[in-house]
Design a protein around this motif. Structure first.
Motif, PDB file in Angstrom:
ATOM      1  N   LYS A 149      -0.874   5.002   4.549  1.00  0.00           N
ATOM      2  CA  LYS A 149      -1.903   4.137   5.159  1.00  0.00           C
ATOM      3  C   LYS A 149      -1.678   4.013   6.667  1.00  0.00           C
ATOM      4  O   LYS A 149      -0.552   3.795   7.115  1.00  0.00           O
ATOM      5  CB  LYS A 149      -1.871   2.749   4.499  1.00  0.00           C
TER       6      LYS A 149
ATOM      7  N   HIS B 243       0.833  -1.213   0.000  1.00  0.00           N
ATOM      8  CA  HIS B 243       0.000   0.000   0.000  1.00  0.00           C
ATOM      9  C   HIS B 243       0.859   1.251   0.000  1.00  0.00           C
ATOM     10  O   HIS B 243       2.058   1.207   0.310  1.00  0.00           O
ATOM     11  CB  HIS B 243      -0.919   0.029   1.226  1.00  0.00           C
TER      12      HIS B 243
ATOM     13  N   THR C 179      -8.078  -5.762   4.022  1.00  0.00           N
ATOM     14  CA  THR C 179      -8.269  -6.778   2.975  1.00  0.00           C
ATOM     15  C   THR C 179      -7.394  -8.000   3.248  1.00  0.00           C
ATOM     16  O   THR C 179      -7.860  -9.145   3.151  1.00  0.00           O
ATOM     17  CB  THR C 179      -7.898  -6.181   1.599  1.00  0.00           C
TER      18      THR C 179
HETATM   19  O1  LIG Z   1      -5.937   2.290   3.001  1.00  0.00           O
HETATM   20  C1  LIG Z   1      -6.133   1.928   1.817  1.00  0.00           C
HETATM   21  O2  LIG Z   1      -5.711   2.561   0.846  1.00  0.00           O
HETATM   22  C2  LIG Z   1      -6.920   0.707   1.585  1.00  0.00           C
HETATM   23  N1  LIG Z   1      -7.501   0.151   2.605  1.00  0.00           N
HETATM   24  C3  LIG Z   1      -8.312  -1.011   2.572  1.00  0.00           C
HETATM   25  C4  LIG Z   1      -7.669  -2.116   3.382  1.00  0.00           C
HETATM   26  O3  LIG Z   1      -7.117  -1.838   4.457  1.00  0.00           O
HETATM   27  O4  LIG Z   1      -7.739  -3.264   2.955  1.00  0.00           O
HETATM   28  C5  LIG Z   1      -8.718  -1.428   1.182  1.00  0.00           C
HETATM   29  C6  LIG Z   1      -7.666  -1.209   0.147  1.00  0.00           C
HETATM   30  O5  LIG Z   1      -6.662  -2.138   0.365  1.00  0.00           O
HETATM   31  C7  LIG Z   1      -7.122   0.218   0.208  1.00  0.00           C
END
Ligand SMILES: O=C(O)C1=N[C@H](C(=O)O)C[C@H](O)C1
Ligand SMILES: NC(=O)C1=CN([C@@H]2O[C@H](COP(=O)(O)OP(=O)(O)OC[C@H]3O[C@@H](n4cnc5c(N)ncnc54)[C@H](OP(=O)(O)O)[C@@H]3O)[C@@H](O)[C@H]2O)C=CC1
Length: 246
Positions: free
Chosen positions: A135, A131, A142
């Motif tokens: 984040k 990611h 997921t």
């Molecule tokens: O923070 C993100 O960008 C995402 N978060 C979700 C997750 O934690 O799974 C969905 C996706 O992966 C994007």
């Protein structure tokens, strides 16, 4: 017209949801709420969409349930105890459904589905998610959900744990253990949201991979959830797989 309120409206996902709702013929954006705004602004909404932060989503959701509003939740952090708590709130409220989806990407949902199907047929399985570096949580919701589904499928089929002879490791080198499934989180500038499920055994390796190239990719799933949450026979729905007939 479905009256929609968005929580986390100034965020990366929330702002995209506001645009998608405004572009949908059958929806009206009646509230766009972010950090510091009063939740009361959401009361004209029929459906509230939450893309905020794992640290605040439970308070938001409790408020929505108490107001009898339908909620579509994309925010991550829903481990089993949180799901149980939401179920108990719903039991005490007369109306309003909740749909919590770890991922609204159609391809991501299919990846999770296929991972669950494949998991009993291989000795080893691990999950690697990548990611963007902004984040807040790791591993991703997921990846956590994928590991739960894999673990359940393997337990039901009576498959042994993935073999692993590691006796010495630097802390974290083997990733997190989610119900016996190793989950690795990569944070990379330039990335959006990506995941591989790697399965191995009998001289073959099978890799399932999904890439979200942008946040617009989640919008068909979010709009589908907004349209369907109102009529769900179950007050609490986890994932959009049921809405897709999987
Ligand atoms: O923070 C993100 O960008 C995402 N978060 C979700 C997750 O934690 O799974 C969905 C996706 O992966 C994007
Ligand atoms: N299910 C799915 O398909 C997807 C899920 N996600 C998840 O969605 C969540 C949000 O991700 P993302 O949009 O990237 O994050 P952002 O940080 O970009 O957005 C979150 C927004 O929520 C705001 N916020 C924080 N607390 C509150 C509060 N109490 N009330 C209202 N708003 C609040 C933040 O404000 P401030 O910045 O001032 O704190 C920010 O504007 C994460 O958990 C992520 O994992 C992401 C993509 C897809």
């Amino acid at each position: 017209m479905i009256k929609v309120g968005v929580l986390g409206a100034r965020g990366r996902m929330g702002s995209e949801v506001c645009r998608a709702v405004q572009g949908a013929d059958d929806m009206e954006l009646v509230a766009a709420v972010d950090q510091g705004d009063a939740l009361d602004a959401l009361t004209p909404a029929e459906v509230v969409v939450d893309f905020t932060h794992p640290g605040v989503v439970m308070d938001n959701l409790e408020w929505c349930v108490k107001q009898g509003l339908h909620a579509v939740v994309g925010t991550s952090g829903f481990e089993p105890s949180r799901i149980d708590t939401v179920r108990s709130w719903l039991a005490g409220s007369p109306s309003g459904n909740v749909l919590i989806a770890p991922n609204f990407g159609i391809g991501a949902v299919l990846m999770m589905h296929f991972a669950q199907k494949a998991a009993p047929f291989f000795e080893s399985v691990e999950v690697v998610e990548t990611h963007h570096p902004n984040k807040a949580d790791a591993p991703s919701g997921t990846a956590y959900r994928t590991a739960e589904l894999i673990a359940a499928a393997r337990a039901e089929a009576g498959v042994a744990p993935s073999p692993d002879a590691t006796t010495s490791e630097i802390d974290g080198a083997r990733g997190a253990d989610v119900e016996g499934v190793r989950v690795h989180a990569v944070r990379l500038a330039g990335a959006v949201a990506h995941q591989e499920v790697v399965l191995g055994g009998h001289g073959e390796i099978f890799t399932l991979r999904h890439d979200s190239m942008n946040r617009e990719s989640f919008m068909p799933g979010v709009l589908l959830a907004v349209r369907k949450v109102i009529d769900q026979p179950d007050r609490l729905v986890i994932g959009i797989e049921n809405l897709l007939g999987l």
